[in-house]
Motif scaffolding. Structure first.
Motif, PDB file in Angstrom:
ATOM      1  N   GLY A   1      72.187  57.610 -74.581  1.00 54.73           N
ATOM      2  CA  GLY A   1      73.325  56.907 -73.994  1.00 54.73           C
ATOM      3  C   GLY A   1      74.614  57.151 -74.770  1.00 54.73           C
ATOM      4  N   ALA A   2      75.663  56.418 -74.364  1.00 53.53           N
ATOM      5  CA  ALA A   2      76.997  56.621 -74.941  1.00 53.53           C
ATOM      6  C   ALA A   2      76.992  56.365 -76.449  1.00 53.53           C
ATOM      7  CB  ALA A   2      77.993  55.696 -74.242  1.00 53.53           C
ATOM      8  N   VAL A   3      76.389  55.277 -76.873  1.00 59.77           N
ATOM      9  CA  VAL A   3      76.367  54.953 -78.305  1.00 59.77           C
ATOM     10  C   VAL A   3      75.295  55.782 -79.018  1.00 59.77           C
ATOM     11  CG1 VAL A   3      75.945  53.128 -80.007  1.00 59.77           C
ATOM     12  CG2 VAL A   3      77.233  52.596 -77.914  1.00 59.77           C
ATOM     13  N   GLY A   4      74.082  55.754 -78.474  1.00 56.31           N
ATOM     14  CA  GLY A   4      72.943  56.373 -79.169  1.00 56.31           C
ATOM     15  C   GLY A   4      73.127  57.861 -79.421  1.00 56.31           C
ATOM     16  N   SER A   5      73.699  58.567 -78.458  1.00 52.10           N
ATOM     17  CA  SER A   5      73.843  60.019 -78.623  1.00 52.10           C
ATOM     18  C   SER A   5      74.835  60.341 -79.742  1.00 52.10           C
ATOM     19  CB  SER A   5      74.283  60.670 -77.311  1.00 52.10           C
ATOM     20  OG  SER A   5      75.518  60.136 -76.878  1.00 52.10           O
ATOM     21  N   VAL A   6      75.805  59.463 -79.963  1.00 54.50           N
ATOM     22  CA  VAL A   6      76.772  59.682 -81.047  1.00 54.50           C
ATOM     23  C   VAL A   6      76.153  59.280 -82.387  1.00 54.50           C
ATOM     24  CG1 VAL A   6      79.106  59.158 -81.870  1.00 54.50           C
ATOM     25  CG2 VAL A   6      78.671  59.329 -79.423  1.00 54.50           C
ATOM     26  N   VAL A   7      75.377  58.198 -82.381  1.00 55.20           N
ATOM     27  CA  VAL A   7      74.693  57.776 -83.618  1.00 55.20           C
ATOM     28  C   VAL A   7      73.842  58.926 -84.161  1.00 55.20           C
ATOM     29  CG1 VAL A   7      72.843  56.280 -84.523  1.00 55.20           C
ATOM     30  CG2 VAL A   7      74.622  55.322 -83.037  1.00 55.20           C
ATOM     31  N   GLY A   8      73.030  59.508 -83.285  1.00 55.71           N
ATOM     32  CA  GLY A   8      72.125  60.573 -83.731  1.00 55.71           C
ATOM     33  C   GLY A   8      72.882  61.770 -84.277  1.00 55.71           C
ATOM     34  N   GLN A   9      73.984  62.114 -83.623  1.00 54.11           N
ATOM     35  CA  GLN A   9      74.757  63.284 -84.080  1.00 54.11           C
ATOM     36  C   GLN A   9      75.455  63.013 -85.412  1.00 54.11           C
ATOM     37  OE1 GLN A   9      76.845  65.715 -80.929  1.00 54.11           O
ATOM     38  NE2 GLN A   9      76.603  63.780 -79.852  1.00 54.11           N
ATOM     39  N   ILE A  10      75.960  61.797 -85.591  1.00 54.82           N
ATOM     40  CA  ILE A  10      76.605  61.491 -86.883  1.00 54.82           C
ATOM     41  C   ILE A  10      75.543  61.492 -87.990  1.00 54.82           C
ATOM     42  CG2 ILE A  10      77.915  59.785 -88.214  1.00 54.82           C
ATOM     43  CD1 ILE A  10      79.258  58.886 -85.621  1.00 54.82           C
ATOM     44  N   ALA A  11      74.365  60.964 -87.666  1.00 53.62           N
ATOM     45  CA  ALA A  11      73.284  60.971 -88.666  1.00 53.62           C
ATOM     46  C   ALA A  11      72.926  62.409 -89.049  1.00 53.62           C
ATOM     47  CB  ALA A  11      72.071  60.221 -88.131  1.00 53.62           C
ATOM     48  N   LYS A  12      72.931  63.320 -88.066  1.00 54.76           N
ATOM     49  CA  LYS A  12      72.673  64.743 -88.380  1.00 54.76           C
ATOM     50  C   LYS A  12      73.787  65.297 -89.273  1.00 54.76           C
ATOM     51  CE  LYS A  12      69.905  67.185 -87.378  1.00 54.76           C
ATOM     52  NZ  LYS A  12      68.620  67.423 -88.109  1.00 54.76           N
ATOM     53  N   ILE A  13      75.044  64.953 -88.957  1.00 59.98           N
ATOM     54  CA  ILE A  13      76.168  65.429 -89.789  1.00 59.98           C
ATOM     55  C   ILE A  13      75.969  64.965 -91.239  1.00 59.98           C
ATOM     56  CG2 ILE A  13      78.659  65.095 -90.211  1.00 59.98           C
ATOM     57  CD1 ILE A  13      78.998  64.983 -87.111  1.00 59.98           C
ATOM     58  N   LYS A  14      75.393  63.771 -91.398  1.00 53.19           N
ATOM     59  CA  LYS A  14      75.190  63.213 -92.744  1.00 53.19           C
ATOM     60  C   LYS A  14      73.905  63.730 -93.393  1.00 53.19           C
ATOM     61  CE  LYS A  14      78.966  60.961 -92.792  1.00 53.19           C
ATOM     62  NZ  LYS A  14      80.031  61.296 -93.745  1.00 53.19           N
ATOM     63  N   GLY A  15      73.233  64.650 -92.730  1.00 54.25           N
ATOM     64  CA  GLY A  15      72.061  65.290 -93.352  1.00 54.25           C
ATOM     65  C   GLY A  15      70.761  64.525 -93.192  1.00 54.25           C
ATOM     66  N   CYS A  16      70.701  63.637 -92.224  1.00 54.55           N
ATOM     67  CA  CYS A  16      69.474  62.847 -92.020  1.00 54.55           C
ATOM     68  C   CYS A  16      68.528  63.551 -91.056  1.00 54.55           C
ATOM     69  CB  CYS A  16      69.828  61.478 -91.439  1.00 54.55           C
ATOM     70  SG  CYS A  16      70.886  60.520 -92.539  1.00 54.55           S
ATOM     71  N   ARG A  17      67.270  63.081 -91.081  1.00 56.78           N
ATOM     72  CA  ARG A  17      66.288  63.505 -90.086  1.00 56.78           C
ATOM     73  C   ARG A  17      66.388  62.478 -88.957  1.00 56.78           C
ATOM     74  NH1 ARG A  17      61.060  62.843 -88.837  1.00 56.78           N
ATOM     75  NH2 ARG A  17      60.080  64.725 -88.015  1.00 56.78           N
ATOM     76  N   VAL A  18      66.568  62.927 -87.715  1.00 56.56           N
ATOM     77  CA  VAL A  18      66.892  61.995 -86.633  1.00 56.56           C
ATOM     78  C   VAL A  18      65.803  61.994 -85.559  1.00 56.56           C
ATOM     79  CG1 VAL A  18      68.545  61.435 -84.811  1.00 56.56           C
ATOM     80  CG2 VAL A  18      69.367  62.215 -87.029  1.00 56.56           C
ATOM     81  N   VAL A  19      65.343  60.784 -85.235  1.00 56.57           N
ATOM     82  CA  VAL A  19      64.339  60.611 -84.190  1.00 56.57           C
ATOM     83  C   VAL A  19      64.960  59.750 -83.087  1.00 56.57           C
ATOM     84  CG1 VAL A  19      62.054  59.659 -83.658  1.00 56.57           C
ATOM     85  CG2 VAL A  19      62.476  60.778 -85.879  1.00 56.57           C
TER      86      VAL A  19
END
Ligand code: NAP
Length: 332
Positions: free
Chosen positions: A155-173
């Motif tokens: 969704g609008a929020v979730g898709s951005v959360v996951g991408q920012i977490a990737k930018i920060k070097g996290c593993r994203v599920v």
């Protein structure tokens, strides 16, 4: 006819088209000093608006029966009696669901037309993008190598959360409600793992498989059984960000699940709710950073755009059917 949509009655349970009514809104003959005549161009539908249909105390007042629905709108200035605005300017405001309306210029913000497509101001550069940004970064404080789980991931929020977490070097599920959404999350947004909660029989087992090192941050957009399953896998010092509980917005009875307190104690974990306006003083910083990531291609955004003013009620109801990938809005 100058169409306007009112709340006809308060839904009990699932919201339907019968709870909305379209009427002809009158316009004043001339503009008073400071006023603008605005034509709606994009209207946002957002899950929190379901809460405003109930007559209960919350962080924002309920809609009134017989009065227009109000929400995020990008509009064009058609006529201006305000020194700061000219016809053709584009503005953002919390406005009524009306094709043409008169508002005081102090209530809207002029938009920079060349920064991004106008619809972005209701999505990735607007309230949902800022919710993702501040919830994840200011509350979750992600660190490289940590595992971040996000529900409502497409969704609008979730898709951005996951991408920012990737930018920060996290593993994203990511957890979402269709294989198409999950294919988008994996292939386009490069999430590490995805779970389709509608087809997965044992959510707890699926989380264990997707998160072999446990969950450091859970960004919760949906609540209910999905969140109960994630909470069984939190790590020491986990941060649980309570952003939304959409699975319960149409419920008629309180939903009771696993009580999280013991897991929070055992893991010295942190659970915090928030509303994006808590961070209002930092919005310029958030918009600036989101715009930089967007223009550099580090953030991608997707929209599900329905066409025409009459589509508004169905677009809104579609949020609860899972109709959208990315931000759901209506182009007028
Ligand atoms: P969205 O995710 O773009 O759209 C809603 C999505 O929720 C649907 O596409 C659907 O996707 C999912 N959904 C609907 N019913 C569900 C259910 N029963 N169980 C699980 N998932 C369900 O909406 P959004 O604007 O980004 O908002 C996401 C959440 O954040 C909402 O809970 C919203 O209230 C919250 N929020 C909070 C703040 C704040 O300030 N705290 C600000 C903005 C948004 P699936 O196909 O995956 O089911």
């Amino acid at each position: 006819m100058n169409k306007q949509i009112l709340l006809k009655s308060r839904p009990v349970g699932m919201v339907g088209k019968e709870h909305f009514e379209t009427v002809d809104a009158l316009l004043p003959k001339r503009l008073n000093e400071g006023e603008l005549l605005l034509k709606a161009r994009f209207i946002s539908v957002d899950p929190y608006m379901r809460g405003r249909m109930n007559d209960v105390k919350s962080y924002v007042a309920p809609f009134e029966v017989g009065k227009p629905i109000v929400g995020g709108v990008v509009a064009e200035v058609v006529e201006s009696n305000h020194i700061d605005f000219l016809p053709g300017d584009m503005v953002l405001g919390n406005l009524t669901w009306t094709e043409l309306q008169v508002v005081n210029g102090a209530l809207v913000k002029k938009l920079q037309k060349d920064l991004a497509p106008l619809s972005c101001y209701l999505g990735i550069l607007g309230m949902p993008g800022l919710t993702a940004y501040f919830g994840l970064l200011h509350i979750g404080e992600p660190k490289a190598g940590e595992t971040v789980v996000v529900s409502g991931a497409a969704g609008a929020v979730g898709s951005v959360v996951g991408q920012i977490a990737k930018i920060k070097g996290c593993r994203v599920v990511g957890i979402a409600g269709s294989d198409d959404k999950n294919a988008y999350l994996k292939n386009d947004l490069h999430f590490d793992e995805v779970i389709n909660y509608r087809t997965t029989k044992d959510m707890s087992a699926a989380i264990a498989t997707a998160c072999p090192d446990g969950v450091d941050i859970y960004y919760d957009n949906v609540g209910g059984d999905i969140s109960d399953a994630v909470l069984q896998h939190i790590n020491k010092y986990a941060r649980i960000i309570i952003c939304g509980q959409i699975s319960m917005y149409n419920s008629t009875q309180a939903s009771v699940g696993i009580r999280p307190q013991v897991a929070l104690i055992k893991n010295s974990a942190f659970m915090k709710g928030f509303v994006v306006s808590d961070f209002a003083e930092y919005f310029p910083e958030g918009i600036k950073q989101l715009a930089v990531w967007l223009s550099s291609g580090q953030l991608k955004h997707q929209e599900t755009v329905m066409k025409g003013f009459d589509a508004l009620p169905d677009a809104f109801i579609g949020l609860f059917r899972g109709d959208n990938i990315g931000k759901l809005l209506v182009e007028i």
